[in-house]
Design an enzyme around this catalytic site. Sequence first.
Site, PDB file in Angstrom:
ATOM      1  CB  CYS A 199       0.149   7.303   6.469  1.00  0.00           C
ATOM      2  SG  CYS A 199       1.204   6.015   5.801  1.00  0.00           S
ATOM      3  CB  THR A 200       3.530   8.969   9.928  1.00  0.00           C
ATOM      4  OG1 THR A 200       2.514   9.381  10.383  1.00  0.00           O
ATOM      5  CG2 THR A 200       4.963   9.579  10.404  1.00  0.00           C
TER       6      THR A 200
END
Length: 343
Positions: A199-200
């Site tokens: 994810c980020t």
Amino acid sequence: MQLYNKLSAKERAALLEEAGEDRLTLSFYQYAKIGNPELFRNHLFLAWDEMEVLGRIYVAHEGINAQLSVPAANFETFKNFLDGIYFLKDVRLNIAIEHDLKSFLKLKVKVRDKIVADGLNDDTFDVRNKGVHVDAQKFNELLDDPNTVLVDMRNHYESEIGHFKGAITPDVDTFRDSLPIIEEDLKEHKEDKNLVMYCTGGIRCEKASAYYKHKGFKNVFQLEGGIIEYTRQVENLKLENKFLGKNFVFDHRRGERISEDVISNCHQCGKPCDTHVNCANEACHLLFIQCEECAEKMNNCCSDKCQKIAALPYEEQKALRKGKGNSNKIFKKGRSEVLSYKR
Ligand SMILES: [Zn+2]
Ligand SMILES: [Zn+2]
């Protein structure tokens, strides 16, 4: 004692412009047991306001999630402050590649029920039983393994403008929605495949990986520090970059370019474009992808209807909005029937 912002965003922007000092944009998170989040919140606000830290920080009984900017000159002080809090000592700081002076204009420290809005009931499984953390090099090796299934744990508007080669990018509005979809898709492979996720900044995978282990997946891996840290390691260690396009970020920049590839299209004319904007009609504020030509043609709006409203005098727009309320969900939306080319 001042526990809240005194300056408006506009005044702050003018001050930053004037000072012209270097600021670092960074983020970090930590799951920890916090007995009195309110007290902790005030402690952070007082100290960080002093250090001229700006940003958006969530504090909850389960931990802290922070995205902020720090004057480069105060970074040492800031780091020492973190190290003085036992569960934040040596916490990994994700430092953004583009150092934008105005990524945040206020210091907002908020007490929330959770540090990530994931809708998962913590009691059903042990968050500490998470997947194996891998660095960029190991992550690349896993991606080369034909036995790997790579899953993007972000939302549709994030993966649309950038993702890893070969990743599954669930068409979901929230991270919670993708969990059962992926579980169903991979139910035959709980034991034989590598389930690799990213994810980020890594925080969503902390819980997602624990969730999948709880559901019986045997080989669960997560990219440590997310795309942000991956990019940093790829640059520093001269590794192969397997990320295509832009990394969507939750400040006014909307996205950091990681590779030159443009993998999405303008939602209005369909030509290659990966610039997110918000519809200029304040009452709409739809998040979508718009090229420069369409922005000009549509006066930065998502539709003819919004263009007409945005052209009205401000007082008339306000009268129209009355009672309806602002949609105010810019990051949840990103979908509309008026966008012909939204995939
Ligand atoms: Zn266009
Ligand atoms: Zn609109």
